[in-house]
Design a protein around this motif. Structure first.
Motif, PDB file in Angstrom:
ATOM      1  N   LEU A  15       0.807  -1.222   0.000  1.00  0.00           N
ATOM      2  CA  LEU A  15       0.000   0.000   0.000  1.00  0.00           C
ATOM      3  C   LEU A  15       0.840   1.273   0.000  1.00  0.00           C
ATOM      4  CD1 LEU A  15      -2.807  -0.965   2.520  1.00  0.00           C
ATOM      5  CD2 LEU A  15      -3.053  -0.587   0.060  1.00  0.00           C
ATOM      6  N   THR A  20       1.689   0.602  -6.858  1.00  0.00           N
ATOM      7  CA  THR A  20       0.561  -0.238  -6.443  1.00  0.00           C
ATOM      8  C   THR A  20      -0.743   0.536  -6.551  1.00  0.00           C
ATOM      9  OG1 THR A  20       1.944  -1.494  -4.908  1.00  0.00           O
ATOM     10  CG2 THR A  20      -0.427  -1.546  -4.519  1.00  0.00           C
ATOM     11  N   ILE A  21      -0.753   1.752  -6.021  1.00  0.00           N
ATOM     12  CA  ILE A  21      -1.973   2.564  -6.016  1.00  0.00           C
ATOM     13  C   ILE A  21      -2.435   2.862  -7.443  1.00  0.00           C
ATOM     14  CG2 ILE A  21      -3.015   4.738  -5.246  1.00  0.00           C
ATOM     15  CD1 ILE A  21      -2.194   2.737  -2.965  1.00  0.00           C
ATOM     16  N   THR A  22      -1.496   3.215  -8.320  1.00  0.00           N
ATOM     17  CA  THR A  22      -1.887   3.527  -9.700  1.00  0.00           C
ATOM     18  C   THR A  22      -2.357   2.276 -10.441  1.00  0.00           C
ATOM     19  OG1 THR A  22       0.432   3.368 -10.418  1.00  0.00           O
ATOM     20  CG2 THR A  22      -0.412   5.564  -9.888  1.00  0.00           C
ATOM     21  N   ALA A  25      -5.825   1.475  -9.266  1.00  0.00           N
ATOM     22  CA  ALA A  25      -6.786   2.411  -9.868  1.00  0.00           C
ATOM     23  C   ALA A  25      -7.126   1.991 -11.299  1.00  0.00           C
ATOM     24  CB  ALA A  25      -6.227   3.829  -9.847  1.00  0.00           C
ATOM     25  N   VAL A  65      -4.391  -5.470  -0.008  1.00  0.00           N
ATOM     26  CA  VAL A  65      -4.702  -4.651  -1.173  1.00  0.00           C
ATOM     27  C   VAL A  65      -5.935  -5.210  -1.881  1.00  0.00           C
ATOM     28  CG1 VAL A  65      -3.846  -3.773  -3.381  1.00  0.00           C
ATOM     29  CG2 VAL A  65      -2.282  -3.966  -1.435  1.00  0.00           C
TER      30      VAL A  65
END
Length: 182
Positions: A15, A20-22, A25, A65
């Motif tokens: 996280l 990871t976040i992109t 998304a 995640v």
């Protein structure tokens, strides 16, 4: 062998990575697009393949995640195209599915046995048992009346979903896509 505690810890650390976040998304967007092609069969059955995104996220980033992805995707899908009243039980199912896929597939080699185990658990617990319970609570339909058709649908889709998940995850494994995130 990696312990379940380590799997959750490694997934939690994912996280903190912008990549990871992109990626998550982008997978949320893909899941929404796949969700648009879901085919409703009556009031209590739908056939769709957006669960492949949850399988992929579980494989790439693990249960923490995966669970967050499941919750966000469920809520965003509902906001984009509501079908009936919002019910948090279905969001709970998406969280549990993310945890199951991530726990079984993360940091492990792709195998048909592992994918079948994950698909069977998610189908049985989330789709057949809990999903039927949520429909019972939400619409007041008899649990045992809608259970058989939901079970048959999941049994029919099990080999199809497992095969598609295997192909996608094998592709990711062969192209070392998971290593791009380490």
């Amino acid at each position: 062998m990696v312990s379940i505690k380590d799997i959750f810890l490694f997934s939690y650390r994912e996280l903190k990575k912008v990549r990871t976040i992109t990626t998550v998304a982008m997978f949320v967007a893909i899941s929404i697009i796949l969700g648009a092609f879901t085919v409703p069969i009556g009031n209590f059955l739908k056939i769709g393949f957006s669960s492949l995104t949850t399988v992929s996220i579980g494989y790439l980033f693990g249960p923490i995640v995966g669970s967050i992805f499941g919750a966000i995707t469920d809520i965003v899908k509902y906001m984009m195209k509501p079908t009936g009243p919002f019910f948090p039980g279905f969001t709970f199912n998406a969280i549990i599915a993310g945890i199951m896929y991530g726990s079984i597939l993360y940091k492990k080699p792709v195998s048909i046995k592992r994918i079948l185990a994950a698909e069977i658990l998610v189908s049985l617990l989330c789709n057949i048992l809990l999903g039927t319970l949520w429909l019972n609570i939400l619409y007041g339909k008899a649990f045992l009346a809608i259970l058989p058709m939901r079970a048959v649908k999941n049994i029919i889709l099990l080999p199809i979903n497992s095969f598609m998940a295997f192909v996608i995850l094998k592709f990711m494994e062969q192209h070392n896509l998971r290593k791009n995130f380490d």
